[in-house]
Design a protein around this motif. Structure first.
Motif, PDB file in Angstrom:
ATOM      1  N   ASP A  72      17.176 -30.176  12.144  1.00  0.00           N
ATOM      2  CA  ASP A  72      15.804 -30.567  11.199  1.00  0.00           C
ATOM      3  C   ASP A  72      14.066 -30.963  11.467  1.00  0.00           C
ATOM      4  O   ASP A  72      13.550 -30.908  10.596  1.00  0.00           O
ATOM      5  CB  ASP A  72      16.411 -32.131  10.376  1.00  0.00           C
ATOM      6  N   LEU A  73      14.158 -31.533  12.913  1.00  0.00           N
ATOM      7  CA  LEU A  73      13.320 -31.816  13.448  1.00  0.00           C
ATOM      8  C   LEU A  73      12.586 -30.310  14.046  1.00  0.00           C
ATOM      9  O   LEU A  73      11.332 -30.663  13.245  1.00  0.00           O
ATOM     10  CB  LEU A  73      13.426 -32.212  14.764  1.00  0.00           C
ATOM     11  N   ALA A  74      12.633 -29.204  13.539  1.00  0.00           N
ATOM     12  CA  ALA A  74      12.441 -28.159  14.268  1.00  0.00           C
ATOM     13  C   ALA A  74      12.303 -27.233  12.861  1.00  0.00           C
ATOM     14  O   ALA A  74       9.915 -26.962  12.324  1.00  0.00           O
ATOM     15  CB  ALA A  74      12.901 -27.295  14.577  1.00  0.00           C
ATOM     16  N   LEU A  75      12.900 -27.635  11.519  1.00  0.00           N
ATOM     17  CA  LEU A  75      12.021 -27.317  10.035  1.00  0.00           C
ATOM     18  C   LEU A  75      10.708 -28.352   9.907  1.00  0.00           C
ATOM     19  O   LEU A  75       9.891 -28.087   9.066  1.00  0.00           O
ATOM     20  CB  LEU A  75      12.996 -27.416   9.368  1.00  0.00           C
ATOM     21  N   ALA A  76      11.427 -29.609  10.300  1.00  0.00           N
ATOM     22  CA  ALA A  76       9.694 -30.253  10.004  1.00  0.00           C
ATOM     23  C   ALA A  76       8.430 -30.416  10.897  1.00  0.00           C
ATOM     24  O   ALA A  76       8.041 -30.145  10.299  1.00  0.00           O
ATOM     25  CB  ALA A  76      10.134 -31.893  10.631  1.00  0.00           C
ATOM     26  N   ALA A  77       8.572 -29.630  12.243  1.00  0.00           N
ATOM     27  CA  ALA A  77       7.617 -28.960  12.558  1.00  0.00           C
ATOM     28  C   ALA A  77       6.822 -27.828  12.212  1.00  0.00           C
ATOM     29  O   ALA A  77       5.533 -28.010  11.278  1.00  0.00           O
ATOM     30  CB  ALA A  77       7.970 -28.962  13.788  1.00  0.00           C
ATOM     31  N   LEU A  78       7.635 -27.341  11.318  1.00  0.00           N
ATOM     32  CA  LEU A  78       7.152 -25.939  10.226  1.00  0.00           C
ATOM     33  C   LEU A  78       6.643 -26.330   9.693  1.00  0.00           C
ATOM     34  O   LEU A  78       5.378 -26.002   9.418  1.00  0.00           O
ATOM     35  CB  LEU A  78       8.869 -24.826  10.644  1.00  0.00           C
ATOM     36  N   ALA A  99      16.793 -25.058  17.050  1.00  0.00           N
ATOM     37  CA  ALA A  99      15.794 -25.904  17.316  1.00  0.00           C
ATOM     38  C   ALA A  99      14.942 -25.729  18.466  1.00  0.00           C
ATOM     39  O   ALA A  99      13.798 -25.044  18.589  1.00  0.00           O
ATOM     40  CB  ALA A  99      16.053 -27.259  17.450  1.00  0.00           C
ATOM     41  N   THR A 100      15.644 -24.852  19.939  1.00  0.00           N
ATOM     42  CA  THR A 100      15.099 -25.041  20.524  1.00  0.00           C
ATOM     43  C   THR A 100      14.342 -23.108  20.319  1.00  0.00           C
ATOM     44  O   THR A 100      12.446 -23.311  20.549  1.00  0.00           O
ATOM     45  CB  THR A 100      16.129 -24.659  21.448  1.00  0.00           C
ATOM     46  N   SER A 156      15.566 -33.519   6.158  1.00  0.00           N
ATOM     47  CA  SER A 156      14.490 -32.541   6.922  1.00  0.00           C
ATOM     48  C   SER A 156      13.010 -33.827   6.368  1.00  0.00           C
ATOM     49  O   SER A 156      11.472 -33.342   6.979  1.00  0.00           O
ATOM     50  CB  SER A 156      14.614 -31.902   7.300  1.00  0.00           C
ATOM     51  N   VAL A 157      13.447 -33.787   4.774  1.00  0.00           N
ATOM     52  CA  VAL A 157      12.250 -35.075   4.106  1.00  0.00           C
ATOM     53  C   VAL A 157      12.194 -35.963   5.232  1.00  0.00           C
ATOM     54  O   VAL A 157      10.769 -36.027   5.488  1.00  0.00           O
ATOM     55  CB  VAL A 157      12.549 -34.935   2.837  1.00  0.00           C
ATOM     56  N   THR A 158      13.002 -36.625   5.746  1.00  0.00           N
ATOM     57  CA  THR A 158      12.916 -38.231   6.351  1.00  0.00           C
ATOM     58  C   THR A 158      12.215 -38.130   7.432  1.00  0.00           C
ATOM     59  O   THR A 158      11.457 -38.126   8.248  1.00  0.00           O
ATOM     60  CB  THR A 158      14.381 -38.591   6.275  1.00  0.00           C
ATOM     61  N   THR A 159      12.873 -36.300   8.649  1.00  0.00           N
ATOM     62  CA  THR A 159      12.258 -36.183   9.389  1.00  0.00           C
ATOM     63  C   THR A 159      10.989 -35.716   9.568  1.00  0.00           C
ATOM     64  O   THR A 159       9.782 -35.928  10.229  1.00  0.00           O
ATOM     65  CB  THR A 159      13.002 -34.541  10.295  1.00  0.00           C
ATOM     66  N   VAL A 160      10.357 -35.076   8.108  1.00  0.00           N
ATOM     67  CA  VAL A 160       8.804 -35.288   8.589  1.00  0.00           C
ATOM     68  C   VAL A 160       8.110 -36.151   7.905  1.00  0.00           C
ATOM     69  O   VAL A 160       6.991 -36.440   8.983  1.00  0.00           O
ATOM     70  CB  VAL A 160       8.851 -33.737   6.518  1.00  0.00           C
ATOM     71  N   GLN A 161       8.760 -37.087   7.663  1.00  0.00           N
ATOM     72  CA  GLN A 161       7.811 -38.201   6.936  1.00  0.00           C
ATOM     73  C   GLN A 161       8.462 -39.121   8.948  1.00  0.00           C
ATOM     74  O   GLN A 161       6.803 -39.629   9.354  1.00  0.00           O
ATOM     75  CB  GLN A 161       8.900 -39.651   6.230  1.00  0.00           C
ATOM     76  N   THR A 192       2.859 -29.640  17.585  1.00  0.00           N
ATOM     77  CA  THR A 192       3.798 -29.750  18.949  1.00  0.00           C
ATOM     78  C   THR A 192       3.987 -30.754  20.185  1.00  0.00           C
ATOM     79  O   THR A 192       4.876 -31.474  21.130  1.00  0.00           O
ATOM     80  CB  THR A 192       3.771 -28.364  19.806  1.00  0.00           C
ATOM     81  N   ALA A 193       2.580 -31.586  20.051  1.00  0.00           N
ATOM     82  CA  ALA A 193       2.302 -32.713  21.048  1.00  0.00           C
ATOM     83  C   ALA A 193       3.190 -33.651  20.370  1.00  0.00           C
ATOM     84  O   ALA A 193       3.955 -34.391  20.988  1.00  0.00           O
ATOM     85  CB  ALA A 193       1.044 -33.134  21.090  1.00  0.00           C
ATOM     86  N   ALA A 194       3.420 -34.093  19.432  1.00  0.00           N
ATOM     87  CA  ALA A 194       4.114 -34.838  18.398  1.00  0.00           C
ATOM     88  C   ALA A 194       5.795 -35.105  18.756  1.00  0.00           C
ATOM     89  O   ALA A 194       5.800 -35.613  19.100  1.00  0.00           O
ATOM     90  CB  ALA A 194       3.576 -34.937  17.305  1.00  0.00           C
ATOM     91  N   VAL A 195       5.832 -33.560  18.505  1.00  0.00           N
ATOM     92  CA  VAL A 195       7.045 -33.395  18.954  1.00  0.00           C
ATOM     93  C   VAL A 195       7.736 -33.530  20.881  1.00  0.00           C
ATOM     94  O   VAL A 195       8.523 -34.786  20.985  1.00  0.00           O
ATOM     95  CB  VAL A 195       7.891 -31.586  18.960  1.00  0.00           C
TER      96      VAL A 195
END
Length: 406
Positions: free
Chosen positions: A353-359, A315-316, A269-274, A332-335
């Motif tokens: 992991d994408l959902a956690l990064a979004a949070l 994730a959904t 999730s760290v990589t996904t945040v980046q 949300t727009a970036a996702v």
């Protein structure tokens, strides 16, 4: 796009390594039109997104048993905790998505550990937290959130006079002290009334600068509940091995966290945040994705999971809650932008992991807080697996080695 535009494409050697094949095999795929490349004076170059799509299409399908869990070559262990069926995650027969929308992580933990939604979970006293806080404060400046979780497990164990007791009750107490103690340790454990706050609200206050609202606390609770368990991940298996040796609950947590601290598991999730931050900062989604593929030890970070055919339900569910957070609209727009690009080039969907990064980004948390949320939520599952393993024959998970040396 020419080979010189945007981030550098992958060489044939890099692609062969990613796919686990020989370069000669890769060129055979190219000649048959299964994957494309661009010929240059330096050699053949490949689009990272096309490579990821090819890898997803050609990943060997795992053997299936009842409930759509995976039968791995090493062994199959019975579990009554998590089931993935028809692209939905269930915990003890309950929809994880429904639990995430309506319950709290404390209630779910009480139900999983004790079979009683209202069972009280012990919280470490302030005197214990004071000692553990000193331990966390002594960590080097480069310590990350997983390091803090590991230190908390050690500290909470050393302050528990009953830590070496081998019993279901001792495991349950260790899990409860960890679940309640970590959020308090990350904030101010001595704030009046902190012991009456929920785990999710305490975490929000410790990790973000924004006053908590009900929808904010709900999102944190959802993240913790959705990450409780997910078949037998390497961290869960490591925890069960420790429990097989009749380790304490704190040692089970430490063993699991050791496996969790890896770029292919807890740290993705760290990589996904980046990746998501890059898009928020103005990078074109396709450029951000190419850079992420090349720099990550994982597959395309934030997308795809072998247990789901049409998308990760975790994730959904969590992404539905992101728009209500302080920076939810832009995140949300970036996702959406990232997902549209990936969907045009592959069959992969957003994962947890994408959902956690979004949070993390929508809440204004630190970029390294994803593994903290993931690890704290998963600790409930680690303890549950430890409880299950205690009912089995001791040391049953010790494999036999087969000598292959000279």
């Amino acid at each position: 796009m020419t080979p010189q535009d945007g981030p550098r494409r992958l060489t044939s050697v890099e692609v062969a390594g990613r796919l686990g094949i020989k370069v000669e095999t890769l060129y055979a795929y190219v000649s048959r039109g299964r994957i494309s490349c661009t010929r240059t004076q330096e050699g053949s170059l490949f689009d990272p997104l096309e490579v990821e799509a090819f890898a997803a299409r050609n990943r060997p399908r795992p053997l299936r048993r009842h409930g759509a869990s995976t039968a791995r070559p090493l062994m199959v262990l019975d579990t009554d905790l998590a089931l993935v069926e028809d692209d939905e995650l269930y915990l003890r027969g309950q929809s994880a998505s429904d639990l995430a929308r309506t319950s709290t992580v404390e209630r779910v933990a009480a139900w999983i550990w004790h079979g009683d939604w209202e069972a009280p979970l012990s919280s470490p006293p302030t005197t214990d937290l004071a000692q553990v806080a000193t331990l966390l404060a002594s960590l080097p400046a480069g310590a990350d959130r997983i390091d803090q979780l590991q230190a908390a497990a050690i500290g909470l164990g050393t302050t528990d006079p009953g830590r070496d007791e081998i019993s279901q009750g001792a495991l349950q107490r260790a899990g409860a002290r960890f679940l309640h103690g970590v959020p308090r340790l990350l904030g101010d454990p001595f704030t009046p009334g902190v012991e009456t706050r929920s785990v999710a609200e305490t975490l929000w206050l410790a990790l973000t600068p924004h006053p908590p609202r009900p929808e904010h606390v709900r999102a944190v609770d959802a993240a913790l509940i959705l990450t409780i368990d997910h078949d037998l991940a390497i961290s869960t298996f490591a925890g069960r091995i420790a429990a097989s040796g009749r380790a304490s609950g704190y040692a089970v947590l430490s063993a699991a966290l050791g496996a969790f601290a890896s770029p292919l598991h807890g740290s993705i999730s760290v990589t996904t945040v980046q990746l998501l931050r890059s898009v928020l900062d103005g990078a074109a989604p396709e450029d951000a994705l190419r850079t992420a593929v090349r720099s990550s030890a994982a597959r395309l970070p934030g997308f795809g999971h072998f247990l789901y055919a049409d998308g990760d339900s975790r994730a959904t569910t969590l992404l539905e809650l992101i728009p209500d957070l302080p920076h939810g609209a832009e995140v949300t727009a970036a996702v959406t932008d990232l997902t549209e690009v990936v969907n045009r080039r592959s069959s992969q969907h957003p994962n947890i992991d994408l959902a956690l990064a979004a949070l993390v980004l929508a809440a204004g948390m630190h970029e390294g807080d994803g593994p903290l949320l993931f690890g704290l939520g998963r600790s409930v599952g680690w303890i549950a697996h430890g409880l299950a393993e205690q009912t089995e024959r001791p040391l049953r998970l010790r494999p036999q080695g087969r000598y292959t040396g000279p």
